[in-house]
Scaffold this motif. Structure first.
Motif, PDB file in Angstrom:
ATOM      1  N   LEU A  17       0.693  -1.213  -0.179  1.00 16.30           N
ATOM      2  CA  LEU A  17       0.167  -0.074   0.010  1.00 16.30           C
ATOM      3  C   LEU A  17       0.981   1.312   0.025  1.00 16.30           C
ATOM      4  CD1 LEU A  17      -2.864  -0.897   2.496  1.00 16.30           C
ATOM      5  CD2 LEU A  17      -3.181  -0.625   0.007  1.00 16.30           C
ATOM      6  N   PHE A  18       2.007   1.270   0.848  1.00 13.52           N
ATOM      7  CA  PHE A  18       2.884   2.325   0.650  1.00 13.52           C
ATOM      8  C   PHE A  18       3.250   2.808  -0.560  1.00 13.52           C
ATOM      9  CE2 PHE A  18       7.063   4.425   0.951  1.00 13.52           C
ATOM     10  CZ  PHE A  18       6.829   5.415   1.524  1.00 13.52           C
ATOM     11  N   GLN A  19       3.814   1.488  -1.268  1.00 12.35           N
ATOM     12  CA  GLN A  19       4.271   1.802  -2.656  1.00 12.35           C
ATOM     13  C   GLN A  19       3.344   2.290  -3.544  1.00 12.35           C
ATOM     14  OE1 GLN A  19       7.472   1.492  -3.884  1.00 12.35           O
ATOM     15  NE2 GLN A  19       8.368   1.245  -1.724  1.00 12.35           N
ATOM     16  N   LEU A  20       2.210   1.818  -3.600  1.00 16.68           N
ATOM     17  CA  LEU A  20       1.116   2.103  -4.265  1.00 16.68           C
ATOM     18  C   LEU A  20       0.740   3.492  -3.987  1.00 16.68           C
ATOM     19  CD1 LEU A  20      -1.197   0.977  -6.716  1.00 16.68           C
ATOM     20  CD2 LEU A  20      -2.576   0.392  -4.802  1.00 16.68           C
ATOM     21  N   GLY A  21       0.575   4.115  -2.996  1.00 15.49           N
ATOM     22  CA  GLY A  21       0.166   5.495  -2.518  1.00 15.49           C
ATOM     23  C   GLY A  21       1.145   6.651  -3.525  1.00 15.49           C
ATOM     24  N   THR A  22       2.296   6.015  -3.294  1.00 15.71           N
ATOM     25  CA  THR A  22       3.354   6.911  -3.863  1.00 15.71           C
ATOM     26  C   THR A  22       3.298   6.828  -5.272  1.00 15.71           C
ATOM     27  OG1 THR A  22       5.061   5.159  -3.917  1.00 15.71           O
ATOM     28  CG2 THR A  22       5.279   6.702  -1.984  1.00 15.71           C
ATOM     29  N   VAL A  23       2.914   5.705  -5.997  1.00 15.59           N
ATOM     30  CA  VAL A  23       2.755   5.613  -7.591  1.00 15.59           C
ATOM     31  C   VAL A  23       1.284   6.633  -7.846  1.00 15.59           C
ATOM     32  CG1 VAL A  23       1.570   4.224  -9.228  1.00 15.59           C
ATOM     33  CG2 VAL A  23       3.370   3.294  -7.805  1.00 15.59           C
ATOM     34  N   TYR A  24       0.133   6.815  -6.997  1.00 18.04           N
ATOM     35  CA  TYR A  24      -0.891   7.575  -7.187  1.00 18.04           C
ATOM     36  C   TYR A  24      -0.302   8.869  -7.076  1.00 18.04           C
ATOM     37  CZ  TYR A  24      -4.126   3.718  -7.262  1.00 18.04           C
ATOM     38  OH  TYR A  24      -4.921   2.559  -7.373  1.00 18.04           O
ATOM     39  N   PHE A  25       0.400   9.184  -6.421  1.00 16.79           N
ATOM     40  CA  PHE A  25       1.091  10.761  -6.275  1.00 16.79           C
ATOM     41  C   PHE A  25       1.577  10.980  -7.378  1.00 16.79           C
ATOM     42  CE2 PHE A  25       1.347  10.638  -1.385  1.00 16.79           C
ATOM     43  CZ  PHE A  25      -0.258  10.806  -1.317  1.00 16.79           C
ATOM     44  N   GLY A  26       2.507  10.259  -8.016  1.00 19.63           N
ATOM     45  CA  GLY A  26       3.465  10.424  -9.161  1.00 19.63           C
ATOM     46  C   GLY A  26       2.058  10.446 -10.474  1.00 19.63           C
ATOM     47  N   MET A  27       1.063  10.009 -10.389  1.00 19.92           N
ATOM     48  CA  MET A  27      -0.048  10.150 -11.439  1.00 19.92           C
ATOM     49  C   MET A  27      -0.950  11.300 -11.118  1.00 19.92           C
ATOM     50  SD  MET A  27      -1.103   5.959 -11.399  1.00 19.92           S
ATOM     51  CE  MET A  27      -2.189   6.006 -12.766  1.00 19.92           C
ATOM     52  N   ASP A  28      -0.414  11.971 -10.237  1.00 18.24           N
ATOM     53  CA  ASP A  28      -1.319  13.381  -9.762  1.00 18.24           C
ATOM     54  C   ASP A  28      -2.754  12.888  -9.334  1.00 18.24           C
ATOM     55  OD1 ASP A  28       0.866  15.091 -10.630  1.00 18.24           O
ATOM     56  OD2 ASP A  28       0.124  14.807 -12.822  1.00 18.24           O
ATOM     57  N   GLU A  29      -2.946  11.612  -8.801  1.00 17.40           N
ATOM     58  CA  GLU A  29      -4.024  11.350  -8.160  1.00 17.40           C
ATOM     59  C   GLU A  29      -3.970  11.523  -6.738  1.00 17.40           C
ATOM     60  OE1 GLU A  29      -5.836   7.827  -9.840  1.00 17.40           O
ATOM     61  OE2 GLU A  29      -5.119   8.456 -11.945  1.00 17.40           O
ATOM     62  N   VAL A  30      -3.743  12.607  -6.057  1.00 14.32           N
ATOM     63  CA  VAL A  30      -3.667  12.718  -4.679  1.00 14.32           C
ATOM     64  C   VAL A  30      -4.842  12.207  -3.725  1.00 14.32           C
ATOM     65  CG1 VAL A  30      -3.131  14.287  -2.912  1.00 14.32           C
ATOM     66  CG2 VAL A  30      -2.319  14.921  -5.201  1.00 14.32           C
ATOM     67  N   ASP A  31      -5.998  12.231  -4.057  1.00 12.20           N
ATOM     68  CA  ASP A  31      -6.887  11.611  -3.049  1.00 12.20           C
ATOM     69  C   ASP A  31      -6.858  10.204  -3.152  1.00 12.20           C
ATOM     70  OD1 ASP A  31      -8.032  14.345  -2.738  1.00 12.20           O
ATOM     71  OD2 ASP A  31      -9.593  14.290  -4.267  1.00 12.20           O
ATOM     72  N   LYS A  32      -6.729   9.611  -4.200  1.00 12.62           N
ATOM     73  CA  LYS A  32      -6.464   8.094  -3.961  1.00 12.62           C
ATOM     74  C   LYS A  32      -5.171   7.663  -3.267  1.00 12.62           C
ATOM     75  CE  LYS A  32      -7.221   5.573  -7.701  1.00 12.62           C
ATOM     76  NZ  LYS A  32      -7.270   4.955  -9.084  1.00 12.62           N
ATOM     77  N   GLY A  33      -4.143   8.374  -3.615  1.00 11.71           N
ATOM     78  CA  GLY A  33      -2.940   8.100  -2.751  1.00 11.71           C
ATOM     79  C   GLY A  33      -2.989   8.237  -1.232  1.00 11.71           C
ATOM     80  N   LEU A  34      -3.896   9.399  -0.749  1.00 14.68           N
ATOM     81  CA  LEU A  34      -4.169   9.618   0.609  1.00 14.68           C
ATOM     82  C   LEU A  34      -4.826   8.568   1.288  1.00 14.68           C
ATOM     83  CD1 LEU A  34      -4.766  13.318   0.934  1.00 14.68           C
ATOM     84  CD2 LEU A  34      -3.013  12.003   2.024  1.00 14.68           C
ATOM     85  N   LYS A  35      -5.882   8.092   0.416  1.00 14.91           N
ATOM     86  CA  LYS A  35      -6.770   6.867   0.835  1.00 14.91           C
ATOM     87  C   LYS A  35      -6.017   5.675   1.250  1.00 14.91           C
ATOM     88  CE  LYS A  35     -11.096   4.616  -0.316  1.00 14.91           C
ATOM     89  NZ  LYS A  35     -12.048   4.452  -1.097  1.00 14.91           N
ATOM     90  N   VAL A  36      -5.001   5.286   0.183  1.00 15.79           N
ATOM     91  CA  VAL A  36      -4.252   4.000   0.468  1.00 15.79           C
ATOM     92  C   VAL A  36      -3.147   4.542   1.512  1.00 15.79           C
ATOM     93  CG1 VAL A  36      -2.437   3.018  -0.912  1.00 15.79           C
ATOM     94  CG2 VAL A  36      -4.493   3.548  -2.171  1.00 15.79           C
ATOM     95  N   LEU A  37      -2.454   5.593   1.619  1.00 14.74           N
ATOM     96  CA  LEU A  37      -1.451   5.578   2.772  1.00 14.74           C
ATOM     97  C   LEU A  37      -2.176   5.491   4.190  1.00 14.74           C
ATOM     98  CD1 LEU A  37       0.830   8.294   1.410  1.00 14.74           C
ATOM     99  CD2 LEU A  37       1.163   6.022   1.465  1.00 14.74           C
TER     100      LEU A  37
END
Length: 653
Positions: free
Chosen positions: A124-144
């Protein structure tokens, strides 16, 4: 057994340290039989050593391939999942976020089935940083936040700090600076040499206009990263220091640091970061009047952005090109690049429009209070001041109304663009079906939003506000405007998510009914009856699924009713197995009378809510034959209409 999370989060190394680590791992490897599953773990540790350099990801990928092949030979499912993890991390470091997301989801899914929360949190940590890289901040925060809960429950301080750092970074990017500083300082209390946190804290100080504090944090981070030899981290530090000097107009110093960062990033595989360095060096050269060199580098950055299809990098490149042309006094080209920059900037708009709406409402209420204080302090001029107050309020509301209409249109346009531009994943047959399923849900979500708060309703609200002001009903106008902005915010927030809590859905419905109640002069009464055994906060259902039925009850059931002061809507919610049973009952004129009246009207309002909602529920439950919506005409013993009851069967998500 080597600690997996220690290997996962370790910093970069010098070349000698890297080779020493690899040699020691090979010594262990040579003692193991070829068919020993322990070889998979050792290959994984070697893979991670190379991957975290971010410059030798090609070598890391070879070891990931080895893990995958050996796991297939030994029929080792855990090894196959581990290969997915390393593929996902390598793709993240190289900027291939779409591929990274697929591999990490496969890794997380496997460990969820095994009940292994520690490895789930790692993925989940790695996936959250991936979403940040894709400019999908809300999804990244939810995962983190999911990962954070797991690490805190396990009392894992090191992993908790890494997740907190990522969350703090998201707060910083959202301009919630106080919360970001609090989180970063919390991490530094337990790890004062965390260079990532030092860098992020420096960024916050820089954005708050505290350059000395920012420079101190950046220099500490640079010292730590140079000691570890992590090239990619050193580049980040140099870029941040360069940007700080750039803000202070010390362009020679800025060019020195930006140039060092660019030289390092040219040796790394992440093209987006290389493009960012090209932008920084390019605009700094422009400020030093080296226009030809500047344009060459900025066009290189734009070419990289087009190659990797990075919207944020394109936006930055066009902004820098516009600034360059402005410095050259080339107004036509400066305007041309600026228009492209604004277009891309608008496509990345998140909550700024909502914030503007809130600020507009606050300014209106503040102005009104100031005027009332002036009236009380100058009783001898009460008539003159009253006229002035009315004029100011009237102008404020007219301007506010126009601005809100423009903002509402911009928000709807932005949401539509974001939904249309969502990527569709295609791989195996099951993944294709899931992608088609999500696409259909997105289309229905757009239809539902249009059916829910349509332009006709918005303009009716604006006209009602204007009429109240013209009639001198300033307090009612302020109250109505507050309710309207609250409803718009709730609808847009709920429309961002595929599912919402029952509590949020009820709040949106209440805001909608209260607004209609105000507009129709208190002719609507309503009540909610919710079973005590339902946990409203943690019960999830599809967003915006009940409002179309409430709207139909008001418009077609209660509005034609005589007398007009006893219209009532009762909303009852019960739980049955894995679904919610929602009853929307009104004491209106009934469907037959409503259809008869509608045929006589010139304007016929076409309601698509029932059809859209049933399609959404069918897609979510994947039951094609089940009937989710039942409508009952309520009649007395003589056959006279008593109203209408709609029963909606909603799957709980």
């Amino acid at each position: 057994m080597v600690c997996f999370l220690t290997i996962l989060f370790m910093c970069g190394r010098t070349r000698a340290q890297l080779q020493d680590k690899v040699d020691s791992l090979y010594q262990i490897l040579n003692t193991l039989p070829q068919s020993d599953t322990a070889r998979i773990k050792i290959y994984g540790e070697i893979c991670w050593v190379y991957a975290t350099t971010r410059s030798e990801t090609a070598t890391a990928r070879i070891y990931a391939d080895t893990i995958n092949q050996l796991s297939l030979q030994l029929n080792n499912k855990a090894g196959e999942a581990l290969a997915h993890f390393y593929y996902g991390a390598i793709d993240r470091f190289e900027g291939n976020f779409g591929e990274s997301e697929k591999h990490l989801n496969a890794y997380i899914h496997y460990h969820q089935e095994q009940g292994d929360s520690s490895h789930v949190a790692t993925g989940l940590f790695q996936l959250g940083t991936v979403y940040f890289g894709m400019d999908e901040v809300d999804k990244g925060l939810k995962v983190l936040y999911r990962a954070l809960a797991i690490h805190e429950a396990a009392d894992d301080l090191s992993s908790t700090n890494f997740v907190l750092n990522a969350i703090g970074l998201a707060f910083k990017n959202s301009r919630r600076y106080d919360e970001a500083i609090e989180i970063f300082q919390r991490v530094l209390q337990t790890d004062s040499l965390d260079s990532d946190v030092l860098m992020n804290l420096g960024d916050v100080y820089s954005e708050l206009g505290q350059p000395d504090m920012a420079l101190g944090s950046f220099q500490k981070a640079l010292q730590v990263d140079r000691a570890s030899g992590a090239g990619w981290a050193i580049a980040y530090d140099l870029e941040a220091i360069g940007a700080l000097f750039e803000k202070k107009h010390l362009y020679d110093s800025a060019l020195y640091y930006h140039g060092q960062a660019l030289n390092i990033r040219k040796q790394l595989p992440n093209k987006k970061e290389q493009g960012l360095s090209l932008c920084h060096v390019g605009i700094t050269l422009a400020h030093l009047n080296k226009f030809e060199e500047s344009e060459k580098l900025l066009m290189q950055a734009l070419a990289i952005a087009n190659e990797i299809n990075s919207t944020s990098l394109k936006r930055d490149a066009y902004e820098m090109l516009s600034m360059l042309k402005d410095l050259q006094k080339d107004t036509p080209n400066a305007y041309r690049y600026y228009k492209r920059y604004i277009s891309l900037k608008d496509s990345l708009l998140t909550e700024e429009s909502l914030q503007q709406l809130s600020e507009l409402k606050t300014r209106y209420e503040s102005d009104k209070k100031d005027q009332e204080i002036n009236l009380l302090s100058k009783e001898n001029e009460v008539n003159k001041k009253e006229a002035q107050r009315m004029s100011v309020v009237k102008n404020s509301v007219v301007i506010g109304t126009i601005l809100m209409i423009l903002i509402a249109g911009l928000i709807v346009y932005t949401l539509n663009q974001r939904l249309k531009n969502q990527r569709t994943l295609a791989a195996k047959n099951d993944e294709i079906k899931d992608a088609n399923f999500r696409s259909q849900l997105s289309e229905l979500k757009i239809k539902a939003l249009h059916a829910q708060i349509n332009p006709h309703f918005i303009f009716n609200c604006m006209n009602s506000i204007n009429e109240m002001i013209l009639n001198g009903e300033n307090e009612n106008a302020s109250h109505y405007l507050s309710k309207f902005s609250q409803l718009i915010r709730l609808v847009l927030e709920n429309s961002e998510n595929a599912e919402v809590s029952l509590q949020d859905e009820i709040a949106m419905l209440k805001a909608y009914i209260q607004l209609e109640e105000l507009r129709f002069s208190g002719r609507i009464k309503y009540s909610f009856e919710i079973n005590d055994n339902i946990d409203c906060e943690n019960t999830l259902l599809p967003s915006m699924v009940l409002q179309p039925f409430v709207e139909n009850a008001i418009w077609y059931g209660l509005m034609p009713k005589e007398p007009r002061n006893d219209g009532t809507i009762t909303i009852t919610i019960k739980q049955n197995d894995g679904s919610l049973i929602c009853l929307i009952e009104d004491n209106g004129v009934g469907r037959e009378k409503a259809m008869e009246l509608q045929k006589k009207t010139i304007w016929k309002k076409k309601s698509l809510g029932l059809k859209i909602t049933e399609e959404r529920l069918r897609l979510i439950s994947k039951e094609l034959k089940q009937q989710f919506i039942h409508i009952t005409d309520l009649k007395d013993s003589a056959g006279a209409a008593l109203g209408t009851r709609v029963e909606v069967n909603i799957p709980i998500l």
